[in-house]
Design a protein around this motif. Structure first.
Motif, PDB file in Angstrom:
ATOM      1  N   PHE A   1       0.829  -1.202   0.000  1.00 47.23           N
ATOM      2  CA  PHE A   1       0.000   0.000   0.000  1.00 47.23           C
ATOM      3  C   PHE A   1       0.866   1.256   0.000  1.00 47.23           C
ATOM      4  N   TYR A   2       2.001   1.186   0.675  1.00 46.58           N
ATOM      5  CA  TYR A   2       2.890   2.344   0.741  1.00 46.58           C
ATOM      6  C   TYR A   2       3.637   2.534  -0.574  1.00 46.58           C
ATOM      7  N   ILE A   3       3.990   1.428  -1.234  1.00 42.77           N
ATOM      8  CA  ILE A   3       4.614   1.540  -2.555  1.00 42.77           C
ATOM      9  C   ILE A   3       3.622   2.146  -3.542  1.00 42.77           C
ATOM     10  N   ALA A   4       2.373   1.669  -3.518  1.00 42.83           N
ATOM     11  CA  ALA A   4       1.353   2.220  -4.409  1.00 42.83           C
ATOM     12  C   ALA A   4       1.143   3.705  -4.139  1.00 42.83           C
ATOM     13  N   ASP A   5       1.152   4.082  -2.863  1.00 39.52           N
ATOM     14  CA  ASP A   5       0.979   5.486  -2.513  1.00 39.52           C
ATOM     15  C   ASP A   5       2.145   6.325  -3.026  1.00 39.52           C
ATOM     16  N   LEU A   6       3.369   5.805  -2.911  1.00 38.12           N
ATOM     17  CA  LEU A   6       4.545   6.502  -3.437  1.00 38.12           C
ATOM     18  C   LEU A   6       4.436   6.741  -4.939  1.00 38.12           C
ATOM     19  N   LEU A   7       3.887   5.764  -5.640  1.00 39.12           N
ATOM     20  CA  LEU A   7       3.784   5.835  -7.098  1.00 39.12           C
ATOM     21  C   LEU A   7       2.492   6.491  -7.554  1.00 39.12           C
ATOM     22  N   ASN A   8       1.664   6.914  -6.585  1.00 35.08           N
ATOM     23  CA  ASN A   8       0.382   7.552  -6.895  1.00 35.08           C
ATOM     24  C   ASN A   8      -0.533   6.631  -7.688  1.00 35.08           C
ATOM     25  N   ILE A   9      -0.575   5.346  -7.275  1.00 36.87           N
ATOM     26  CA  ILE A   9      -1.429   4.341  -7.908  1.00 36.87           C
ATOM     27  C   ILE A   9      -2.560   3.999  -6.941  1.00 36.87           C
ATOM     28  N   PRO A  10      -3.812   3.991  -7.381  1.00 33.60           N
ATOM     29  CA  PRO A  10      -4.899   3.541  -6.502  1.00 33.60           C
ATOM     30  C   PRO A  10      -4.678   2.080  -6.114  1.00 33.60           C
ATOM     31  N   SER A  11      -5.040   1.721  -4.903  1.00 35.79           N
ATOM     32  CA  SER A  11      -4.842   0.346  -4.448  1.00 35.79           C
ATOM     33  C   SER A  11      -6.148  -0.246  -3.935  1.00 35.79           C
ATOM     34  N   ILE A  12      -6.270  -1.561  -4.120  1.00 36.77           N
ATOM     35  CA  ILE A  12      -7.427  -2.322  -3.659  1.00 36.77           C
ATOM     36  C   ILE A  12      -6.943  -3.394  -2.695  1.00 36.77           C
ATOM     37  N   PRO A  13      -7.474  -3.446  -1.479  1.00 35.30           N
ATOM     38  CA  PRO A  13      -7.058  -4.478  -0.517  1.00 35.30           C
ATOM     39  C   PRO A  13      -7.688  -5.828  -0.847  1.00 35.30           C
ATOM     40  N   ILE A  14      -6.916  -6.884  -0.692  1.00 38.26           N
ATOM     41  CA  ILE A  14      -7.411  -8.241  -0.874  1.00 38.26           C
ATOM     42  C   ILE A  14      -6.976  -9.077   0.325  1.00 38.26           C
ATOM     43  N   ALA A  15      -7.788 -10.073   0.662  1.00 37.13           N
ATOM     44  CA  ALA A  15      -7.476 -10.972   1.778  1.00 37.13           C
ATOM     45  C   ALA A  15      -7.621 -12.400   1.299  1.00 37.13           C
ATOM     46  N   SER A  16      -6.599 -13.212   1.535  1.00 39.29           N
ATOM     47  CA  SER A  16      -6.631 -14.601   1.087  1.00 39.29           C
ATOM     48  C   SER A  16      -7.357 -15.494   2.087  1.00 39.29           C
ATOM     49  N   VAL A  17      -7.994 -14.883   3.088  1.00 37.99           N
ATOM     50  CA  VAL A  17      -8.767 -15.625   4.084  1.00 37.99           C
ATOM     51  C   VAL A  17     -10.236 -15.229   3.958  1.00 37.99           C
ATOM     52  N   VAL A  18     -11.090 -15.942   4.680  1.00 41.94           N
ATOM     53  CA  VAL A  18     -12.528 -15.681   4.615  1.00 41.94           C
ATOM     54  C   VAL A  18     -12.883 -14.352   5.270  1.00 41.94           C
ATOM     55  N   ARG A  19     -12.353 -14.137   6.465  1.00 42.67           N
ATOM     56  CA  ARG A  19     -12.801 -12.965   7.211  1.00 42.67           C
ATOM     57  C   ARG A  19     -11.717 -12.468   8.149  1.00 42.67           C
ATOM     58  N   LEU A  20     -11.457 -11.163   8.063  1.00 43.16           N
ATOM     59  CA  LEU A  20     -10.648 -10.449   9.047  1.00 43.16           C
ATOM     60  C   LEU A  20     -11.531  -9.301   9.527  1.00 43.16           C
TER      61      LEU A  20
END
Length: 454
Positions: free
Chosen positions: A129-148
């Motif tokens: 997320f911090y790399i994407a922010d540095l590059l000014n790229i929108p980011s989408i969070p993903i989770a490889s588990v069912v629920r957090l």
């Protein structure tokens, strides 16, 4: 690159997106020396960008972290203590590679020239997320588990207390007031664990930059969607929002034909009418199991001489093999998917990792779920509620007589297979393909929502 199930989920996500005609770069920083993952990337148009940190040679000499302490440690199995200890354990593995990636300007330029429209980043390790922010790229969070729960709540999902039982609680309608207290207590400290995990990463990233950085909550919650590895037909029904997108099942390839089992396994399957496969995954290994747990399992083996057991046991141990009856075969590796597709396999004993949970659910096999840590208790209860599986406390492994009763019931009682087959039919015929659900939401976010923010 840290956990196999995480890598498999993200690699399959890359395959699906590339299969739909998009240009995909799979950026893989190594936190450990993970091997044998190349085959996970099926689409040849995917660009795999491996990042080997300066200390990678050191990583090659270190055994993969397998955390045997999770088997029976009273400390890490305590929700209160684990909320502080587990983040420290994982961040110790993440920090060196993560700080290198966020300070590596050559890497940033390599990524910048590719002119990405969006970055998909798993929430377990948040430096992306911090790399994407540095590059000014929108980011989408993903989770490889069912629920957090903590991340779900960032996207408007209410508390799951009263909807989803936690470890140690009964399921509805048997649940009572003490179960509700247990759910509240465990969810609180589970949220605290992941908050501490994210904050620790936030802190060492800020220390590496030497200046304030955006807070992890702000970087993650600004996305229009949050993608999880949940499946609505397998998981518990919970109140949710349209921003939480369920794509559980994208790792299942229903069109792929399963190959024949090797000859050595064919012979084993012919020994008796009933065969049971046992596997506890790769992060917590069978040979590191406490001796009293092993003793209980051996008593079960001895009490069921008409059942063949194949146990994924990751170490050659002649002395231990000699303690086992003739109906038991130890194997350092097993073709799990092929076994689950074979009608001669009666029951699967698993730790309840989400990959194995998905495989057994889609295969229509009865299962004995013995969760060890993490999301596994949730996965076990999630599968048990459909009637084809039994969730079993790992500390009960020492009780060989109880294990025998449960295993005998699973092998001989037809209700488990009948219920497992019903769930299999639902999953195979669900009206919205999880892969299509992923693509529709991803393309919607990129084309219709993100332009509003840019």
């Amino acid at each position: 690159m840290f956990g196999y199930s995480h890598t498999k989920f993200i690699s399959q996500m890359a395959n699906v997106i590339a299969d739909h005609g998009h240009n995909v770069t799979l950026f893989q920083p190594y936190h450990i020396d993970m091997k044998n993952t190349e085959w996970l990337v099926k689409n040849k148009n995917i660009e795999v960008l491996n990042y080997y940190p300066d200390h990678f040679e050191e990583l090659t000499k270190i055994k993969h972290p397998t955390f045997p302490v999770f088997w029976d440690s009273k400390v890490v199995n305590n929700p209160v203590l684990s909320a502080f200890i587990v983040p420290k354990l994982f961040c110790k593995e993440f920090e060196r590679t993560a700080t290198q990636t966020i300070l590596d300007e050559d890497l940033h330029e390599q990524l910048r020239i590719r002119k990405f429209d969006v970055a998909l980043v798993e929430v377990f390790e948040i430096s992306g997320f911090y790399i994407a922010d540095l590059l000014n790229i929108p980011s989408i969070p993903i989770a490889s588990v069912v629920r957090l729960n903590m991340y779900h709540e960032l996207f408007g999902q209410p508390s799951t207390v009263g909807y989803v039982p936690t470890d140690g609680s009964k399921m509805s309608p048997e649940a009572g007031i003490l179960d509700r207290f247990n759910d509240f207590y465990r969810i609180y400290f589970d949220n605290l664990l992941f908050e501490n995990l994210a904050q620790r990463q936030n802190d060492y990233i800020e220390a590496a930059f030497g200046r304030p950085v955006p807070k992890w909550r702000d970087l993650i919650s600004q996305s229009p969607i949050y993608i999880t590895n949940s499946n609505s037909y397998l998981d518990f029904a919970v109140p949710t929002t349209a921003t939480v997108v369920h794509v559980g099942g994208i790792t299942m390839n229903l069109k792929k034909s399963v190959g024949d089992l090797p000859e050595e396994y064919e012979k084993i399957l012919q020994e008796r009418d009933s065969t049971v496969l046992i596997s506890f995954g790769s992060v917590v290994r069978s040979f590191e199991m406490p001796d009293n747990f092993k003793a209980g399992i051996i008593r079960m083996f001895e009490s069921l001489p008409n059942v063949t057991f194949i146990w994924k046991y990751e170490k050659d141990d002649v002395e231990f093999q000699n303690k086992l009856p003739k109906n038991v075969h130890l194997k350092k590796w097993v073709p799990q998917h092929s076994f689950l597709s074979d009608s001669r396999l009666k029951v699967f004993v698993t730790h309840g990792g989400l990959g194995s949970t998905m495989e057994v659910a889609y295969s229509g096999k009865p299962a004995l779920m013995i969760p060890v840590f993490g999301d596994q208790p949730h996965n076990a209860l999630m599968l048990e509620r459909h009637g084809g599986a039994i969730a079993y406390d790992k500390f009960g492994l020492a009780d060989g007589e109880k294990l025998e009763r449960i295993m005998k019931d699973l092998v001989t009682n037809p209700k488990y297979e009948e219920n497992a087959k019903k769930l299999q039919e639902v999953l195979h015929n669900q009206p919205i393909d999880p892969k299509l659900n992923l693509m529709k939401h991803l393309e919607f976010a990129i084309q219709s929502v993100f332009p509003l923010y840019l």
